[in-house]
Design a protein around this motif. Sequence first.
Motif, PDB file in Angstrom:
ATOM      1  N   LYS A  24      19.098  80.947  56.807  1.00 56.77           N
ATOM      2  CA  LYS A  24      18.646  82.285  56.443  1.00 56.77           C
ATOM      3  C   LYS A  24      19.576  83.365  56.975  1.00 56.77           C
ATOM      4  N   CYS A  25      20.242  83.026  58.071  1.00 63.96           N
ATOM      5  CA  CYS A  25      21.050  84.022  58.770  1.00 63.96           C
ATOM      6  C   CYS A  25      22.486  83.519  58.875  1.00 63.96           C
ATOM      7  N   TYR A  26      23.419  84.370  58.511  1.00 60.85           N
ATOM      8  CA  TYR A  26      24.825  83.951  58.446  1.00 60.85           C
ATOM      9  C   TYR A  26      25.588  84.347  59.716  1.00 60.85           C
ATOM     10  N   THR A 235      14.618  92.872  61.617  1.00 65.17           N
ATOM     11  CA  THR A 235      14.255  92.755  63.039  1.00 65.17           C
ATOM     12  C   THR A 235      15.123  91.687  63.694  1.00 65.17           C
ATOM     13  N   HIS A 236      15.236  90.524  63.050  1.00 66.33           N
ATOM     14  CA  HIS A 236      16.033  89.399  63.546  1.00 66.33           C
ATOM     15  C   HIS A 236      17.509  89.790  63.678  1.00 66.33           C
ATOM     16  N   GLU A 237      18.038  90.402  62.632  1.00 64.14           N
ATOM     17  CA  GLU A 237      19.477  90.725  62.644  1.00 64.14           C
ATOM     18  C   GLU A 237      19.784  91.822  63.670  1.00 64.14           C
ATOM     19  N   ILE A 238      18.859  92.742  63.875  1.00 62.15           N
ATOM     20  CA  ILE A 238      19.099  93.752  64.927  1.00 62.15           C
ATOM     21  C   ILE A 238      19.048  93.077  66.288  1.00 62.15           C
ATOM     22  N   GLY A 239      18.234  92.023  66.413  1.00 65.21           N
ATOM     23  CA  GLY A 239      18.288  91.215  67.647  1.00 65.21           C
ATOM     24  C   GLY A 239      19.715  90.747  67.901  1.00 65.21           C
ATOM     25  N   HIS A 240      20.372  90.219  66.862  1.00 59.80           N
ATOM     26  CA  HIS A 240      21.788  89.809  67.003  1.00 59.80           C
ATOM     27  C   HIS A 240      22.679  91.003  67.311  1.00 59.80           C
ATOM     28  N   TRP A 241      22.385  92.136  66.690  1.00 56.30           N
ATOM     29  CA  TRP A 241      23.213  93.345  66.875  1.00 56.30           C
ATOM     30  C   TRP A 241      23.171  93.773  68.351  1.00 56.30           C
ATOM     31  N   HIS A 245      20.703  85.635  70.774  1.00 54.69           N
ATOM     32  CA  HIS A 245      21.053  84.429  70.016  1.00 54.69           C
ATOM     33  C   HIS A 245      19.780  83.830  69.423  1.00 54.69           C
ATOM     34  N   HIS A 246      19.978  82.894  68.490  1.00 56.74           N
ATOM     35  CA  HIS A 246      18.831  82.123  67.994  1.00 56.74           C
ATOM     36  C   HIS A 246      18.210  81.366  69.168  1.00 56.74           C
ATOM     37  N   ILE A 247      16.896  81.185  69.128  1.00 62.64           N
ATOM     38  CA  ILE A 247      16.260  80.598  70.315  1.00 62.64           C
ATOM     39  C   ILE A 247      16.671  79.142  70.550  1.00 62.64           C
ATOM     40  N   ASP A 296      13.800  83.089  65.749  1.00 66.50           N
ATOM     41  CA  ASP A 296      13.726  81.779  65.101  1.00 66.50           C
ATOM     42  C   ASP A 296      13.864  82.000  63.592  1.00 66.50           C
ATOM     43  N   TYR A 297      13.655  80.954  62.793  1.00 67.20           N
ATOM     44  CA  TYR A 297      13.785  81.056  61.337  1.00 67.20           C
ATOM     45  C   TYR A 297      12.434  80.982  60.628  1.00 67.20           C
ATOM     46  N   SER A 298      11.342  81.211  61.340  1.00 63.85           N
ATOM     47  CA  SER A 298      10.021  81.120  60.716  1.00 63.85           C
ATOM     48  C   SER A 298       9.851  82.202  59.649  1.00 63.85           C
TER      49      SER A 298
HETATM   50 ZN   LIG Z   1      20.166  84.870  63.054  1.00 67.84          ZN
END
Ligand SMILES: [Zn+2]
Length: 422
Positions: A24-26, A235-241, A245-247, A296-298
């Motif tokens: 889902k996330c690149y 929300t997830h991608e701003i976490g990366h920003w 990291h992925h959990i 996560d990818y949920s």
């Molecule tokens: Zn990601």
Amino acid sequence: MNKRILLICLLLATTILRLDAQEKCYTAIRRAKKVSEKPELKMIFEQKEQVLQQILADKSYAKRSNIIVPIVVHIVYNLDTENISDEQIHSQIQVLNDDFGFTNKNKLDVSHAFYKYCAASGIEFKLANTDPTGNPTTGITRTKTDKDIWKKTEFEDVKFTDYGGINSWDPTSYLNIWVANLDDSSDVLGLTIPPDELSSYPEYDGLVIRHEAFGTMGTAGTNGFPFANLGRTVTHEIGHWFNLHHIWGDTLCGNDMVADTEPADSANHECPTFPLHPKNSCGSSENGEMFMNYMDYSSDTCMNMFTIDQIERMKATISLYRSKLLTSKGYSMARIEENDLLHYYEIHPNPSNGTFHLRTTKDTDIQAVVTLVDILGNTVKTFGKATNNTLLNCDDLPNGIYFIQIQKDAFSKTLKVILNRE
Ligand SMILES: [Zn+2]
């Protein structure tokens, strides 16, 4: 096994494989590609991580809880359906503030074993109201492109005017989010450039998100992406920003560099049942994996938390890489206060027999532009810059219902008025 059962088994196997392979996330894939092309980057990133860990250990970062991040959303569209509405964009900003503010409706119950790890981040998101040249803005740019689709190899081209996208705004002062039609043949919902690359590739900094995974309405969740319908890709991608990291740490039982997320062997999908994999082979507790974590990818419906340590890591990241956000001019309170003044405008008398008196109950002059619009939406009169105690002469117009629009920058107030001569 008859042919019918064989077919069902094959279909099930395909579905499972698709979920397993679903990326889902690149963000992490792009990063791994960069490191494989330039192996010395691995050590550079590790050294930067050590600096961050030292800041976290020393607690030498700004712990303020009123950080405002100005966002500019760049809509890059080919078809009109991809030119998503302002309302869809605003719905995304609301999700961010709910999720980072821990006011999300689906947050864990206080009795849940993971509740004690949840917290509000103190980070708030606003669409920019001032552009890099100091002029008013809605925080939204719209660019029509000839490119009908952005293939995996072209995701980052959308960040450049020369390649059919649009250039970023100063990434030290704004969070740039490009929303575009990413290739449907890939499962990718979005990607981010992590902050330790900001100094090397500032023009790439920001998020790229498919429009079907942006916001909670309009095209959100459509075209085969029903699990991305609540804006949590962003929300997830701003976490990366902010350097999360992925959990699962992007490898089997990997390290996400955060202490209070449970060890996980790999990505989780859809919405598992709690507890998931208690006491797993990576060393999780009896509570199992934290599949409801935003990293996560949920499915969007299933995600609901950042942990306290993830929030600390984001704050330390702001201190180390993104401290200019704290003094960004992209979101000006003064401009908001100025535009709030619109609400103090009043019209008298109403109904009127020909002349309306525009005045404001606050003693100020904000130089608003005033127009008169008929019931069909046609502008029938423009009064130019109106201030307090302005007379709006409508003697030349027939009786009827009209609307007075008072416009200041991106803000406006509309007042219904009636012309009624005896
Ligand atoms: Zn990601």
